[in-house]
Design an enzyme around this catalytic site. Structure first.
Site, PDB file in Angstrom:
ATOM      1  N   ARG A 169      42.863  74.066  52.715  1.00 57.08           N
ATOM      2  CA  ARG A 169      42.651  72.734  52.137  1.00 57.08           C
ATOM      3  C   ARG A 169      42.628  72.810  50.608  1.00 57.08           C
ATOM      4  O   ARG A 169      41.616  73.146  50.003  1.00 57.08           O
ATOM      5  CB  ARG A 169      41.339  72.113  52.642  1.00 57.08           C
ATOM      6  CG  ARG A 169      41.065  70.758  51.993  1.00 57.08           C
ATOM      7  CD  ARG A 169      40.153  69.853  52.795  1.00 57.08           C
ATOM      8  NE  ARG A 169      38.768  70.236  52.765  1.00 57.08           N
ATOM      9  CZ  ARG A 169      37.747  69.395  53.049  1.00 57.08           C
ATOM     10  NH1 ARG A 169      38.008  68.136  53.369  1.00 57.08           N
ATOM     11  NH2 ARG A 169      36.516  69.808  53.038  1.00 57.08           N
ATOM     12  N   ASP A 451      27.553  68.624  51.172  1.00 59.89           N
ATOM     13  CA  ASP A 451      28.695  68.940  50.317  1.00 59.89           C
ATOM     14  C   ASP A 451      29.084  67.704  49.527  1.00 59.89           C
ATOM     15  O   ASP A 451      28.318  66.740  49.444  1.00 59.89           O
ATOM     16  CB  ASP A 451      29.864  69.470  51.159  1.00 59.89           C
ATOM     17  CG  ASP A 451      30.366  68.448  52.189  1.00 59.89           C
ATOM     18  OD1 ASP A 451      29.932  67.272  52.156  1.00 59.89           O
ATOM     19  OD2 ASP A 451      31.214  68.819  53.028  1.00 59.89           O
TER      20      ASP A 451
END
Length: 545
Positions: A169, A451
């Site tokens: 990613r 996150d």
């Protein structure tokens, strides 16, 4: 003995910073003259297209604001949605069975990355985005660790063909790489990441039948998917790889993209590995795009927002239906909860029951896989999939029962704001900024991993609650800037305890993070991405980053 630092061979039109301290060998392995030339050509070819994407995003937002419009299924692409003849190309064997992936695995964290490589997960979200902080040090370390994994250079780790597949990613379009300039402009972060990953790893992954596979973050429209497809084709031709070698899963993290899922699959039909649905970046996108309107006031996420609410359930159901009708895989979000270490404790059973219930909802909706963060959840969640499904995936479940109207996707859940929820959002926002300034992309708080996605929804909600002057359910106090600052002071001790170190330096860093958080939640205009704001407005505090 210290490594000899070779001078960087000049490439026309390119400026690149010297390697971070202690990463000279890693830097020289990755950024060879040939790799730099490849990156320069990639960026030069697509830089204007990337700029156009930003302009289109601005125009779309201005259109919604000026006309008071709503996201909608695009009239001019109805022919794509109505044409039932097209499908995405089948994915390789290794992608067909991905019940449980590990999420938020920053490859810059070498120890955690190696543990993931040695795990029984089917895939690893190898993350340069939500769970990762893109300091120069972290980018070079993370990219080099992927290089080592792909080239089977980690001692004691199985060869790349035997480890979980790497779902790479790169950063999203909103992030730039400050340390490399091409033609006098900073390089788009995703092109830096994707380019180096493909240059060094693409062919080996293909030859070992385990890639190259990617996640694409924060895609907002089919035009952005079209750009990615053009990039894929260019890179494959440049590297001499067959067209269609690259497969990518698009994370549908924005309300606008939900109305273009068919078109996104269509644009990537030769390179699609499906779509992914999450919860927090997606929910935050409502605040980003239409949050200044009171009818889109999002209630307390800790009490009133979950995947069972209509707007989120409709989104997941539509994503599964769209994907399976086109032969594409549909994957769910990441379980952020952490299992207590004592498997005999009642708390362990309580947490496991929560994760099981939420993931069973996704399985019953027809998803083909989902993510967990805690490695200890791999085994029970794999067993859950095997118990409730047949075969490697659920592509045969077409969800013909699903009929989603635009209003289903746009109706906010009812509910208010609690004092607990406000404090929780403040705490997550401040701690994320503190972690980011130290070069960390995630942290642990109250039994789960946090996150940038949870930080986004946290600061978005606080901004929106201040903007609309909502009242707390507990005592009817109105959420104001002063109240938010007061509550930030009240939870300061708990936040210091989370950090496990109370030196003058750490207290100063926490104070700086608090100030930045208070700064961002009172902005007149909503800052589109927290990470962009931090990346562009605030320097990292740690010198070796």
């Amino acid at each position: 003995m210290a490594a000899t630092v070779k001078p960087i061979t000049p490439v026309t039109g390119v400026e690149i910073e010297p390697p971070p301290a202690t990463l000279e060998v890693e830097f020289q392995t990755l950024l060879t003259p040939e790799a730099i030339q490849f990156l320069a050509e990639l960026v030069s070819t697509f830089d204007a297209d990337v700029e156009e994407i930003f302009q289109l995003r601005i125009a779309k937002k201005l259109g919604l604001d000026r006309l008071g419009g709503l996201p909608e299924f695009l009239p001019h692409t109805s022919h794509i949605r109505e044409d039932q003849s097209w499908k995405v190309q089948p994915v390789p064997q290794r992608l067909q069975n991905r019940h449980v992936d590990l999420g938020d695995v920053s490859p810059a964290n070498t120890e955690h990355f190696i543990r993931a490589l040695c795990s029984t997960a089917q895939g690893i979200q190898t993350d340069f985005d939500d769970g990762h902080c893109p300091t120069y040090f972290n980018q070079i370390q993370g990219l080099f660790n992927v290089y080592k994994a792909v080239h089977s250079q980690f001692p004691g780790v199985p060869p790349i063909s035997k480890v979980p597949i790497l779902m790479l990613r790169p950063r999203a379009w909103n992030m730039v790489e400050h340390n490399m300039l091409v033609n006098g402009r900073e390089v788009p972060g995703p092109l830096f990441d994707f380019g180096l990953l493909m240059y060094h790893c693409g062919r080996i992954l293909l030859e070992n039948e385990c890639g190259p596979f990617f996640y694409l973050s924060k895609v907002e429209s089919h035009l952005e998917a079209r750009l990615w497809n053009r990039i894929f084709v260019w890179v494959q031709k440049k590297l001499g790889l067959p067209i269609g070698s690259i497969k990518a899963t698009v994370l549908v993290e924005n309300i606008l993209a939900t109305f273009e899922m068919e078109e996104i699959l269509y644009e990537l039909r030769d390179h699609s590995a499906g779509l992914n649905c999450g919860i927090w970046d997606y929910s935050a996108s409502f605040v980003n795009k239409v949050g200044h309107r009171r009818e889109f006031l999002l209630p307390d996420r800790s009490k009133y927002v979950n995947m069972e609410k209509m707007f989120l359930k409709s989104y997941m159901d539509l994503l599964v239906k769209t994907c399976h009708n086109r032969g594409a895989l549909a994957t769910g979000g990441m379980a952020a909860l952490l299992l207590p270490r004592d498997k005999e404790s009642s708390e362990y059973q309580r947490v496991l029951a929560i994760v099981t219930r939420l993931k069973l909802l996704e399985i019953n909706a027809g998803v083909d896989g989902f993510m967990v963060f805690d490695l200890e959840l791999i085994e029970p969640m794999t067993e859950l999939f095997l118990k409730h499904t047949n075969g490697p995936n659920q592509l045969h479940i077409l969800r013909e029962d699903v009929d989603v109207a635009p209003s289903d996707l746009l109706t906010m859940p009812s509910g208010g704001v609690t004092l607990y929820g406000l404090k929780y959002n403040i705490g997550v926002g401040i701690l994320f900024i503190e972690a980011w300034l130290r070069g960390q992309g995630h942290f642990y708080f109250r039994g789960q991993v946090e996150d940038s996605a949870t930080a986004e929804i946290s600061r978005s909600q606080v901004w929106q609650w201040i903007r609309h002057g909502v009242k707390l359910e507990d005592d009817n106090r109105i959420v104001t800037r002063n109240l938010v600052q007061t509550l930030g002071k009240e939870i300061e001790t708990e936040l210091q305890d989370v950090l496990h170190h109370c030196t003058d330096s750490s207290n100063w860093q926490l104070a700086v993070a608090s100030e930045i958080f208070f700064e961002i939640v009172q902005k007149r205009d909503f800052p589109e991405f927290l990470t962009t704001y931090l990346n562009l407005e605030h320097a990292f505090l740690s010198a070796n980053h």
